[in-house]
Structures are given as structure tokens and as C-alpha cells.
Motif scaffolding. Structure first.
Motif, PDB file in Angstrom:
ATOM      1  N   GLY A 292       1.003  -1.286   0.141  1.00  0.00           N
ATOM      2  CA  GLY A 292      -0.198  -0.279   0.073  1.00  0.00           C
ATOM      3  C   GLY A 292       0.596   1.289   0.166  1.00  0.00           C
ATOM      4  O   GLY A 292       0.329   2.314  -0.586  1.00  0.00           O
ATOM      5  N   PHE A 293       1.943   0.923   0.550  1.00  0.00           N
ATOM      6  CA  PHE A 293       2.688   2.339   0.451  1.00  0.00           C
ATOM      7  C   PHE A 293       3.251   2.606  -0.478  1.00  0.00           C
ATOM      8  O   PHE A 293       3.045   4.076  -1.418  1.00  0.00           O
ATOM      9  N   ALA A 294       3.843   1.237  -1.989  1.00  0.00           N
ATOM     10  CA  ALA A 294       4.530   1.511  -2.730  1.00  0.00           C
ATOM     11  C   ALA A 294       3.525   2.452  -3.677  1.00  0.00           C
ATOM     12  O   ALA A 294       3.893   2.971  -4.344  1.00  0.00           O
TER      13      ALA A 294
ATOM     14  N   THR B  23       3.479  19.882  -1.582  1.00  0.00           N
ATOM     15  CA  THR B  23       4.461  20.050  -0.875  1.00  0.00           C
ATOM     16  C   THR B  23       4.215  20.097   0.736  1.00  0.00           C
ATOM     17  O   THR B  23       4.919  20.098   1.718  1.00  0.00           O
ATOM     18  N   ASN B  24       3.039  19.973   1.138  1.00  0.00           N
ATOM     19  CA  ASN B  24       2.258  19.782   2.483  1.00  0.00           C
ATOM     20  C   ASN B  24       1.961  18.065   2.173  1.00  0.00           C
ATOM     21  O   ASN B  24       0.937  18.113   2.058  1.00  0.00           O
ATOM     22  N   PRO B  25       2.893  17.946   3.250  1.00  0.00           N
ATOM     23  CA  PRO B  25       2.266  16.639   3.546  1.00  0.00           C
ATOM     24  C   PRO B  25       1.251  15.895   4.310  1.00  0.00           C
ATOM     25  O   PRO B  25       0.783  14.631   3.700  1.00  0.00           O
ATOM     26  N   LEU B  26       0.446  17.277   5.222  1.00  0.00           N
ATOM     27  CA  LEU B  26      -1.033  16.938   5.552  1.00  0.00           C
ATOM     28  C   LEU B  26      -2.475  16.931   4.282  1.00  0.00           C
ATOM     29  O   LEU B  26      -2.680  16.021   4.161  1.00  0.00           O
ATOM     30  N   LEU B  27      -1.578  17.952   3.203  1.00  0.00           N
ATOM     31  CA  LEU B  27      -2.727  17.875   2.291  1.00  0.00           C
ATOM     32  C   LEU B  27      -2.319  16.593   1.160  1.00  0.00           C
ATOM     33  O   LEU B  27      -2.709  15.757   0.447  1.00  0.00           O
ATOM     34  N   VAL B  28      -0.939  16.565   1.403  1.00  0.00           N
ATOM     35  CA  VAL B  28      -0.862  14.972   0.557  1.00  0.00           C
ATOM     36  C   VAL B  28      -1.630  13.770   1.103  1.00  0.00           C
ATOM     37  O   VAL B  28      -1.671  12.926   0.181  1.00  0.00           O
ATOM     38  N   PHE B  29      -1.729  13.646   2.966  1.00  0.00           N
ATOM     39  CA  PHE B  29      -2.361  12.719   2.729  1.00  0.00           C
ATOM     40  C   PHE B  29      -3.230  12.326   2.781  1.00  0.00           C
ATOM     41  O   PHE B  29      -3.630  11.328   2.886  1.00  0.00           O
TER      42      PHE B  29
ATOM     43  N   TRP C  16      -7.306  -1.686   8.375  1.00  0.00           N
ATOM     44  CA  TRP C  16      -7.021   0.216   8.621  1.00  0.00           C
ATOM     45  C   TRP C  16      -5.542   1.098   9.497  1.00  0.00           C
ATOM     46  O   TRP C  16      -5.282   1.941   8.348  1.00  0.00           O
ATOM     47  N   LEU C  17      -5.333   0.427  10.543  1.00  0.00           N
ATOM     48  CA  LEU C  17      -4.490   1.410  11.497  1.00  0.00           C
ATOM     49  C   LEU C  17      -2.673   1.292  10.469  1.00  0.00           C
ATOM     50  O   LEU C  17      -2.616   1.636  10.161  1.00  0.00           O
ATOM     51  N   GLY C  18      -2.291   0.003   9.941  1.00  0.00           N
ATOM     52  CA  GLY C  18      -1.037   0.206   9.249  1.00  0.00           C
ATOM     53  C   GLY C  18      -1.377   0.570   8.164  1.00  0.00           C
ATOM     54  O   GLY C  18      -0.339   1.399   8.088  1.00  0.00           O
ATOM     55  N   ASP C  19      -2.492   0.734   7.102  1.00  0.00           N
ATOM     56  CA  ASP C  19      -2.689   1.396   6.004  1.00  0.00           C
ATOM     57  C   ASP C  19      -2.111   2.768   5.738  1.00  0.00           C
ATOM     58  O   ASP C  19      -2.189   3.514   5.176  1.00  0.00           O
ATOM     59  N   LEU C  20      -3.149   3.718   7.287  1.00  0.00           N
ATOM     60  CA  LEU C  20      -2.622   4.665   8.078  1.00  0.00           C
ATOM     61  C   LEU C  20      -1.437   5.194   7.890  1.00  0.00           C
ATOM     62  O   LEU C  20      -1.267   6.159   7.508  1.00  0.00           O
ATOM     63  N   ILE C  21      -0.749   4.625   8.692  1.00  0.00           N
ATOM     64  CA  ILE C  21       0.443   4.668   8.227  1.00  0.00           C
ATOM     65  C   ILE C  21       1.184   4.928   7.534  1.00  0.00           C
ATOM     66  O   ILE C  21       2.148   5.442   7.175  1.00  0.00           O
ATOM     67  N   LYS C  22       1.311   3.641   6.620  1.00  0.00           N
ATOM     68  CA  LYS C  22       1.381   3.420   4.878  1.00  0.00           C
ATOM     69  C   LYS C  22       1.213   4.768   4.833  1.00  0.00           C
ATOM     70  O   LYS C  22       2.145   5.802   3.957  1.00  0.00           O
TER      71      LYS C  22
ATOM     72  N   ALA D  92       0.643   7.943   6.072  1.00  0.00           N
ATOM     73  CA  ALA D  92       1.202   8.870   6.471  1.00  0.00           C
ATOM     74  C   ALA D  92       2.575   9.199   5.995  1.00  0.00           C
ATOM     75  O   ALA D  92       3.480  10.397   5.769  1.00  0.00           O
ATOM     76  N   VAL D  93       3.323   7.663   6.301  1.00  0.00           N
ATOM     77  CA  VAL D  93       4.705   7.492   5.304  1.00  0.00           C
ATOM     78  C   VAL D  93       4.562   8.175   3.911  1.00  0.00           C
ATOM     79  O   VAL D  93       5.668   9.078   3.681  1.00  0.00           O
ATOM     80  N   ALA D  94       3.801   8.293   3.157  1.00  0.00           N
ATOM     81  CA  ALA D  94       3.600   8.416   2.077  1.00  0.00           C
ATOM     82  C   ALA D  94       3.723   9.270   1.505  1.00  0.00           C
ATOM     83  O   ALA D  94       4.580   9.914   0.714  1.00  0.00           O
ATOM     84  N   ALA D  95       2.771  10.142   2.026  1.00  0.00           N
ATOM     85  CA  ALA D  95       2.685  11.517   2.528  1.00  0.00           C
ATOM     86  C   ALA D  95       3.790  12.613   2.607  1.00  0.00           C
ATOM     87  O   ALA D  95       3.989  13.039   2.260  1.00  0.00           O
ATOM     88  N   VAL D  96       4.219  11.526   3.496  1.00  0.00           N
ATOM     89  CA  VAL D  96       5.833  12.710   4.077  1.00  0.00           C
ATOM     90  C   VAL D  96       6.804  12.861   2.930  1.00  0.00           C
ATOM     91  O   VAL D  96       7.696  13.726   2.731  1.00  0.00           O
ATOM     92  N   VAL D  97       7.446  11.077   2.561  1.00  0.00           N
ATOM     93  CA  VAL D  97       8.031  10.995   1.659  1.00  0.00           C
ATOM     94  C   VAL D  97       7.798  12.351   0.055  1.00  0.00           C
ATOM     95  O   VAL D  97       8.745  12.845  -0.389  1.00  0.00           O
ATOM     96  N   ALA D  98       7.161  11.713  -0.306  1.00  0.00           N
ATOM     97  CA  ALA D  98       5.749  12.170  -1.121  1.00  0.00           C
ATOM     98  C   ALA D  98       6.323  14.001  -1.327  1.00  0.00           C
ATOM     99  O   ALA D  98       6.825  14.642  -2.618  1.00  0.00           O
ATOM    100  N   SER D  99       5.679  14.396  -0.291  1.00  0.00           N
ATOM    101  CA  SER D  99       5.809  16.204   0.162  1.00  0.00           C
ATOM    102  C   SER D  99       7.437  16.205   0.048  1.00  0.00           C
ATOM    103  O   SER D  99       8.005  17.668  -0.762  1.00  0.00           O
ATOM    104  N   GLN D 100       8.598  16.546   0.507  1.00  0.00           N
ATOM    105  CA  GLN D 100       9.717  16.196   0.532  1.00  0.00           C
ATOM    106  C   GLN D 100      10.267  16.077  -1.235  1.00  0.00           C
ATOM    107  O   GLN D 100      11.181  16.796  -0.882  1.00  0.00           O
TER     108      GLN D 100
END
Length: 202
Positions: free
Chosen positions: A56-58, A130-136, A173-179, A181-189
Motif C-alpha cells: 500500500g505504501f508503494a 509539498t504540504n504533507p497533510l494535504l498529500v496525506f 486500517w491502522l497499518g494502511d493509515l500509517i503507510k 502518512a509515511v508516503a505523504a511525508v516522502v512524497a511531499s519532500q
């Protein structure tokens, strides 16, 4: 005097060819990333035994970074490799039979999931990508699409009601929400470092 127009016209052609090659390379690279992540942390969970992976992260990262067209192409390439017999699906599975198995509902939504994330990040967020919250938030839409498909798929294959299938799906669900969030941080950066990443035609 006649050579000058020829030399100026050749430059755009070469540039266009170089961009096409880059697109193909990105599509292949992200298809490989999805395949690799399908193996990582493949732990069966829930009553249906659907494995928990980093897939899911990928997928979310693919949509957020490549956009709707290239991202969807990468997912379709990944799925075609699995249909052709390469063991790229979770649990080293392969073949068309996986699409009618307990995880089939999730697989069917992969292109739509990535397409939705790509469209939102590229065309809705635009410079705010570039905003991780919006990408999330964009990734969350993809997660919902994927889980809805998985619930329907499990209901059909296991011959249970949608509420029971939703119970089977709940542990993921919990695992996918974490993934997400991480994807959003990486993508925004990545978009911050490469602001023209989605400026390309795809």
C-alpha cells in the motif's frame, strides 16, 4: 542560413525523446518497487488471512509522485507481470487466479486507487503538494477506495455479508493509515526537492 532552422528544430525532438525514455524508466522502476514491497512484512492478518505488506505504501507513493497516467501505467505493468506468472503478488502468488481469490478485490482497485491519488496530487493540490497533510488527505482517498474494493471482494469470495467482510478488513486500517502518512511525508519532500516532478505531461 539554411542550416540554422534545421539545428533549432532538432533540439525539441531530442528533448521529447529523452522525456519519453524517462517516463518509461519511472514506470518500470515503480512497478518494481510495488513488487518488492509486496514481499516485505507479508504477515497474514484478520479472519480472512489477507497478508499485511508494504504494498500500500508503494502504491500511494507511486500515485503521489508519478501522477495519474504514469502512476496507473506502473500499476498496470505490475499487475500484468503477476498475471503472466511472475510471483510479484503478496505471498509470492501469481497468475490470473489471484484476481478471483480473497485478495482479488484489493487488486482490482489498485489502478483506480493510484489514479485517484495521482489526480488529486497533480491537479487539485498543485503547488500545495509539498504540504504533507494535504498529500496525506489525497492518499487517504486511495486507502478508502482500496478497502472498499477489498471488502466487496471478500464478501463475494467468502460468501459473507458486507458487514462481516468489513470486520475482516478492519485490522488493516491502522497499518494502511500509517503507510499513507509515511508516503505523504516522502512524497511531499520529493516534490519540495523536485518541484517539476509532475510538471511533465503525465
Amino acid at each position: 542560413m539554411t542550416e540554422s532552422p534545421t539545428s533549432t528544430e532538432s533540439t525539441p525532438v531530442a528533448k521529447s525523446s529523452r522525456l519519453d525514455t524517462t517516463d518509461l524508466a519511472l514506470i518500470a522502476a515503480f512497478a518494481a518497487l510495488i513488487a518488492v514491497c509486496s514481499y516485505l512484512a507479508a504477515i497474514p492478518m484478520g479472519g480472512a488471512g489477507v497478508p499485511l505488506t508494504l504494498q500500500g505504501f508503494a502504491l500511494l507513493l507511486t500515485g503521489a509522485l508519478l501522477g495519474p497516467l504514469r502512476g496507473t501505467a506502473a500499476v498496470i505493468l505490475y499487475l500484468l507481470l503477476g498475471v503472466a506468472g511472475l510471483p510479484v503478488f503478496a505471498g509470492h502468488a501469481a497468475g490470473p487466479g489471484v484476481f478471483i481469490g480473497v485478495t482479488g478485490g484489493y487488486l482490482w482497485t489498485f489502478p483506480l486507487m493510484v489514479l485517484a491519488v495521482g489526480l488529486l496530487v497533480k491537479h487539485v493540490l498543485r503547488r500545495r503538494r509539498t504540504n504533507p497533510l494535504l498529500v496525506f488527505a489525497a492518499c487517504l482517498v486511495g486507502v478508502v477506495i482500496n478497502h472498499l474494493g477489498g471488502i466487496v471482494g471478500m464478501a463475494v469470495v467468502l460468501r459473507v455479508g458486507l458487514p462481516e467482510a468489513a470486520v475482516f478488513d478492519a485490522p488493516y486500517w491502522l497499518g494502511d493509515l500509517i503507510k499513507a502518512a509515511v508516503a505523504a511525508v516522502v512524497a511531499s519532500q520529493v516534490h519540495r526537492a523536485f518541484p517539476k516532478m509532475l510538471a511533465r505531461r503525465a
